[in-house]
Design an enzyme around this catalytic site. Structure first.
Site, mmCIF file in Angstrom:
data_model
loop_
_atom_site.group_PDB
_atom_site.id
_atom_site.type_symbol
_atom_site.label_atom_id
_atom_site.label_comp_id
_atom_site.label_asym_id
_atom_site.label_seq_id
_atom_site.Cartn_x
_atom_site.Cartn_y
_atom_site.Cartn_z
ATOM 1 N N GLY A 48 0.769 -1.245 0.000
ATOM 2 C CA GLY A 48 0.000 0.000 0.000
ATOM 3 C C GLY A 48 0.795 1.288 0.000
ATOM 4 C CD GLU A 102 1.225 0.716 6.752
ATOM 5 O OE1 GLU A 102 1.357 0.787 5.522
ATOM 6 O OE2 GLU A 102 1.027 -0.358 7.353
ATOM 7 C CG ASP A 103 -1.223 1.858 3.202
ATOM 8 O OD1 ASP A 103 -1.001 1.515 4.388
ATOM 9 O OD2 ASP A 103 -1.773 1.086 2.388
ATOM 10 C CG ASP A 106 -8.725 0.619 9.904
ATOM 11 O OD1 ASP A 106 -9.436 1.240 10.696
ATOM 12 O OD2 ASP A 106 -9.196 -0.230 9.126
ATOM 13 C CE LYS A 134 -9.959 3.804 7.225
ATOM 14 N NZ LYS A 134 -10.507 2.466 6.877
ATOM 15 C CG PHE A 155 -12.763 0.188 2.396
ATOM 16 C CD1 PHE A 155 -11.810 -0.511 3.136
ATOM 17 C CD2 PHE A 155 -12.739 0.089 1.011
ATOM 18 C CE1 PHE A 155 -10.856 -1.297 2.501
ATOM 19 C CE2 PHE A 155 -11.779 -0.701 0.371
ATOM 20 C CZ PHE A 155 -10.845 -1.393 1.125
ATOM 21 C CG ASP A 162 -5.658 -3.359 -1.863
ATOM 22 O OD1 ASP A 162 -5.179 -2.901 -0.805
ATOM 23 O OD2 ASP A 162 -6.077 -4.536 -1.959
ATOM 24 N NE ARG A 168 -2.144 -2.913 -4.230
ATOM 25 C CZ ARG A 168 -2.250 -3.051 -2.910
ATOM 26 N NH1 ARG A 168 -2.168 -1.982 -2.128
ATOM 27 N NH2 ARG A 168 -2.440 -4.236 -2.369
HETATM 28 P P1 IMP Z 1 -4.906 -1.833 10.811
HETATM 29 O O1 IMP Z 1 -4.073 -2.996 11.265
HETATM 30 O O2 IMP Z 1 -6.356 -2.015 11.196
HETATM 31 O O3 IMP Z 1 -4.384 -0.501 11.278
HETATM 32 O O4 IMP Z 1 -4.968 -1.848 9.259
HETATM 33 C C1 IMP Z 1 -3.883 -1.622 8.503
HETATM 34 C C2 IMP Z 1 -3.962 -2.149 7.103
HETATM 35 O O5 IMP Z 1 -5.312 -2.398 6.641
HETATM 36 C C3 IMP Z 1 -3.421 -1.081 6.204
HETATM 37 O O6 IMP Z 1 -2.029 -1.210 6.087
HETATM 38 C C4 IMP Z 1 -4.169 -1.323 4.914
HETATM 39 O O7 IMP Z 1 -3.472 -2.273 4.152
HETATM 40 C C5 IMP Z 1 -5.488 -1.883 5.345
HETATM 41 N N1 IMP Z 1 -6.541 -0.851 5.378
HETATM 42 C C6 IMP Z 1 -7.071 -0.243 6.463
HETATM 43 N N2 IMP Z 1 -8.018 0.643 6.115
HETATM 44 C C7 IMP Z 1 -8.092 0.597 4.761
HETATM 45 C C8 IMP Z 1 -8.910 1.296 3.798
HETATM 46 O O8 IMP Z 1 -9.766 2.142 4.097
HETATM 47 N N3 IMP Z 1 -8.683 0.974 2.482
HETATM 48 C C9 IMP Z 1 -7.762 0.052 2.096
HETATM 49 N N4 IMP Z 1 -6.981 -0.619 2.973
HETATM 50 C C10 IMP Z 1 -7.155 -0.347 4.291
HETATM 51 MG MG MG Z 2 -0.876 -1.611 4.324
#
Ligand code: IMP
Ligand code: MG
Length: 181
Positions: A48, A102-103, A106, A134, A155, A162, A168
Site C-alpha cells: 500500500g 505506511e499508507d 486503521d 483513522k 473504506f 486497494d 491502487r
Molecule cells: P490496521 O491494522 O487495522 O491498522 O490496518 C492496517 C492495514 O489495513 C493497512 O495497512 C491497509 O493495508 C489496510 N486498510 C485499512 N483501512 C483501509 C482502507 O480504508 N482501504 C484500504 N486498505 C485499508
Molecule cells: Mg498496508
C-alpha cells in the site's frame, strides 16, 4: 470527478491529488527539519505505501536510505493460527533512526506489530509516518509521529490503497459510496 466502480463496489471522490500532495509536502518539510544529520533508514511497507513512499522520498533533502518490506501471513505450527511477520529487512538497522512509511493506520494493530518487530533490530529510534489515519478506529496505543490526513472510519481506495488488489493506480483517493452500494 466521477464515481469509479472497482469489482462490485462503487467509490466516490474523496481526497484530491492536490490535497494529497500538500500533505506529503508538509510531512517532508517536517522530516527535513527533524531528521537532517541523523542516520535515517526509511522502511516503507508494501504494497500500500509504495506510491506515498516514492513521492515522500523525492522530497527528502538530506542523505538517507530507503528499504521496502512486507507483512506476510503464515500459518503457525501449533494453535497460534495465522501470524504476521515482517519480511525483507536486509539493511543494518542497529543504532539507526528507523522511519516507517505506511499508507494508512486503521485499528493500529498492523503498525503496532511492525514497530515491535523493527525494535528487535535494535535501532536507536523508531518513528512512524502514515499518509492517512483513522483516529476513530484506533485500538492501540500507537503514536503516529507524522500524519498526513485524518479521515473518518470509512473504506477508501487509490494512491496505493486497494480494494481486493484493485484501485491502487488511482491518482486521487476514493471512498466507498454509502448510497450506491
Ligand atoms: P490496521 O491494522 O487495522 O491498522 O490496518 C492496517 C492495514 O489495513 C493497512 O495497512 C491497509 O493495508 C489496510 N486498510 C485499512 N483501512 C483501509 C482502507 O480504508 N482501504 C484500504 N486498505 C485499508
Ligand atoms: Mg498496508
Amino acid at each position: 470527478m466521477n464515481t469509479v466502480k472497482i469489482l462490485d463496489k462503487v467509490f466516490e471522490p474523496f481526497i484530491t491529488n492536490e490535497t494529497i500532495d500538500n500533505a506529503v509536502e508538509a510531512i517532508a518539510q517536517k522530516m527535513n527539519q527533524d531528521l537532517a544529520g541523523k542516520d535515517v533508514v526509511f522502511v516503507a511497507i508494501l504494497n500500500g505505501a509504495f506510491m506515498f513512499a516514492s513521492d515522500l522520498f523525492k522530497k527528502i533533502d538530506f542523505s538517507a536510505r530507503i528499504t521496502f518490506v512486507k507483512m506476510a501471513s503464515y500459518v503457525g505450527t501449533s494453535t497460534s493460527g495465522s501470524v504476521k511477520q515482517l519480511v525483507g529487512i536486509n539493511e543494518e538497522l542497529k543504532d539507526k533512526v528507523v522511519v516507517i512509511i505506511e499508507d494508512i493506520v486503521d485499528t493500529g494493530i498492523t503498525i503496532d506489530l511492525i514497530i515491535r518487530q523493527l525494535k528487535t533490530y535494535d535501532p536507536s529510534e523508531v518513528r512512524v509516518a502514515s499518509l492517512l489515519v483513522k483516529p476513530e478506529a484506533m485500538q492501540k496505543d500507537v503514536i503516529v509521529d507524522y500524519t498526513g490526513i485524518e479521515i473518518p472510519n470509512r473504506f477508501i481506495v487509490g494512491y496505493g490503497l486497494d480494494y481486493n488488489g484493485y484501485g491502487r493506480n488511482l491518482k486521487e483517493i476514493f471512498v466507498l459510496s454509502e448510497t450506491h452500494n
